[in-house]
Design an enzyme around this catalytic site. Sequence first.
Site, PDB file in Angstrom:
ATOM      1  N   LYS A 144       1.045  -1.194  -0.035  1.00 51.72           N
ATOM      2  CA  LYS A 144      -0.064   0.044  -0.071  1.00 51.72           C
ATOM      3  C   LYS A 144       1.020   1.513  -0.177  1.00 51.72           C
ATOM      4  CE  LYS A 144      -4.147  -1.507   2.557  1.00 51.72           C
ATOM      5  NZ  LYS A 144      -4.796  -1.259   3.740  1.00 51.72           N
ATOM      6  N   ASN A 246      -7.283  -5.207  10.809  1.00 50.36           N
ATOM      7  CA  ASN A 246      -8.018  -3.738  11.325  1.00 50.36           C
ATOM      8  C   ASN A 246      -8.328  -4.156  12.740  1.00 50.36           C
ATOM      9  OD1 ASN A 246      -7.891  -2.084   9.042  1.00 50.36           O
ATOM     10  ND2 ASN A 246      -9.458  -3.415   8.093  1.00 50.36           N
ATOM     11  N   HIS A 249      -8.715  -1.333  14.923  1.00 48.98           N
ATOM     12  CA  HIS A 249      -8.511  -0.057  14.303  1.00 48.98           C
ATOM     13  C   HIS A 249      -9.757   0.516  14.262  1.00 48.98           C
ATOM     14  CE1 HIS A 249      -4.422  -1.758  13.535  1.00 48.98           C
ATOM     15  NE2 HIS A 249      -4.266  -0.593  12.675  1.00 48.98           N
TER      16      HIS A 249
END
Length: 358
Positions: A144, A246, A249
Amino acid sequence: MGSFRVELGANSHPVHVGAALLDRVGTLASEAGLKPGRAALVTDSNVAQLYAMRALGSLASAGFDAKLIEVAAGEASKSLATLERVYDQLVTAELDRASVVFALGGGVVGDLAGFAAATYLRGLPLVQIPTTLVAQVDSALGGKTAVNHRAAKNLIGAFYQPRLIVADVATLLTLAEREFREGLAEVIKYGAIMDADFFSTLEREMPAILRRDPGRLAESVERSLRHKAFVVQSDEHEGGLRKILNFGHTLGHALEASSGYGSYLHGEAVAIGMVAAAQLSSAYAGLSADEATRLQRLIETAGLPTAMPAGWRSEEFMRALKLDKKRAGAGVEFVLIDRLGHALTRKLGFDEIVAGVA
Ligand SMILES: NC(=O)c1ccc[n+]([C@@H]2O[C@H](COP(=O)([O-])OP(=O)(O)OC[C@H]3O[C@@H](n4cnc5c(N)ncnc54)[C@H](O)[C@@H]3O)[C@@H](O)[C@H]2O)c1
Ligand SMILES: [Zn+2]
């Protein structure tokens, strides 16, 4: 030194983790099949002072004639304006399509230089040389890359895999204490969602890790990266399994996004988010109280915050939560653990989230 490959078909690449690897990046790049010649070394103002000379020396001895491109340290450099200045310097350096971009620094440099490499001449070979714990256990691997837009973080970016990752854990010795501890949140996350044995190891070795014992650091970074690689290999573009990364998160991001809570670093907000996610896991996924407590203790031992701030159920927080990317109707696709080392996702309503967190 620990080495392994991230297997992504044509995008497969080696990963090396160890101490004093900075002096070997040139050799490792040649071994990875990268072509010596003109190159660029992108770094930030802090890392340049500490490590640029050593990296440049190692590159030069392997025949990489790298132009040093330095950006100001800090998140503000993940901008279109800085990106344009990086492009300007890539033009001046007269790079061709086989020229290598080396990203030496934390996640900011990795994301910025990565996006520059992904887009300049429709893609130059990229080498990630992460120097923060966050970058070594998280951002350098996975492909990413992005810059921020004033409307949102990471709005402009690309999936672009590096050709090589070199994580020199000795560079972590100069990292500020708060930034170091922040990275431990992501390390603990891998144990919690994927590897109960790693979690126990972290419980045992946290004091040595906090002293930054190079052997323990290398072990923790390599195990974290192997876990991230496993997830990325089975889900390169975040359609399924990659979602479990995640953990902690959803609430962490909402804490970061709603102002008025002081300024948590990302890893601090994730630490709090993981403790809250463990409570939700007890309420909705059968996580034992004992294991939820172990997660909270380990996060505490790492010197990270564990409690949601007083009055967290504010309008602003709920608004931030409802803007979450993983939103699904009146709730969110929430990552829970049913035991230490095993994650699952479940759709939770906003009311269930609010009710399930102490
Ligand atoms: N691409 C991804 O998958 C991914 C994942 C997580 C985070 N990120 C991004 O990473 C960024 C945060 O990364 P970060 O936490 O590494 O921040 P950072 O790159 O800003 O580094 C933090 C600070 O540490 C300094 N520093 C770096 N290495 C050092 C060293 N060895 N010794 C002393 N100081 C050093 C930097 O100059 C900076 O001041 C965010 O922009 C985030 O969006 C990306
Ligand atoms: Zn994170």
